[in-house]
Design an enzyme around this catalytic site. Structure first.
Site, PDB file in Angstrom:
ATOM      1  N   GLY A  64      15.667  -5.189 -60.012  1.00  0.00           N
ATOM      2  CA  GLY A  64      14.426  -5.940 -59.499  1.00  0.00           C
ATOM      3  C   GLY A  64      14.312  -5.580 -57.816  1.00  0.00           C
ATOM      4  CG  ASP A  65      16.814  -7.934 -55.664  1.00  0.00           C
ATOM      5  OD1 ASP A  65      17.611  -7.751 -56.732  1.00  0.00           O
ATOM      6  OD2 ASP A  65      17.158  -9.332 -55.464  1.00  0.00           O
ATOM      7  CD  GLU A  66      22.181  -3.781 -56.496  1.00  0.00           C
ATOM      8  OE1 GLU A  66      23.106  -3.161 -56.169  1.00  0.00           O
ATOM      9  OE2 GLU A  66      21.813  -4.741 -57.227  1.00  0.00           O
TER      10      GLU A  66
END
Length: 183
Positions: free
Chosen positions: A73-75
């Site tokens: 998701g945020d990597e």
């Protein structure tokens, strides 16, 4: 898969984690703006917008011969090829940190983001893809432990330091759970 010859230092992997202060800001936006921000801009829509904008910023920072993959998701993982190292890695991390620290605006509210970045360089840090990515991830964990908006290049001692920190944290949690501390 083998990633390079002993004399070739032209490859680096970046493991990038988005620091979502913006998520906290979106959750608290009603108080900040004095209007029902979350009603007008639902949380998932805000997160989706931020993720897409963040992805665009990462993509616009790298060269066409480099690659980026969103692995969570945020990597993100960035693969930089054909640049002298470590100077190429230093230049790219500077560009990434600059681009990813720009505020995003949604509904008149500026939201800050940032990045923690872990870097591993082949063949110095590893000669196999899996090991190189693991070492970039290890450097990312160290960057996150050092605080937001930090870049860490993999070094041999990082793994032992992180392992010791995790062991100490687990021991302290166990001691708290069993009331092993005395006053």
């Amino acid at each position: 898969m083998h990633v390079g010859n002993e004399g070739t230092k032209l490859l680096s992997i970046y493991d990038i984690n988005q620091n979502n202060y913006a998520v906290d800001q979106a959750n608290n936006a009603d108080e900040q703006s004095g209007r029902p921000f979350n009603a007008k801009y639902p949380f998932l829509r805000v997160i989706n917008y931020l993720s897409n904008s963040y992805t665009s910023n990462v993509e616009s920072t790298i060269r066409t011969e480099d690659m980026v993959a969103r692995i969570g998701g945020d990597e993100f993982v960035v693969l930089q090829v054909g640049m002298p190292q470590p100077s190429g890695a230093i230049a790219l991390t500077d560009r990434l940190m600059s681009a990813l620290s720009e505020p995003y605006e949604i509904g008149g509210l500026k939201m800050d983001c940032g990045a923690s970045i872990g870097v591993a360089i082949a063949p110095t840090d590893a000669k196999e893809w899996d090991e190189l990515l693991t070492r970039a991830d290890t450097a990312l964990y160290k960057a996150k432990a050092n605080g937001r908006n930090t870049v860490v290049f993999f070094e041999a001692g990082i793994e032992a330091t992180l392992r010791d920190s995790r062991r100490l944290e687990a021991d302290m949690r166990r001691a708290l759970k069993t009331n092993a501390f005395q006053s």
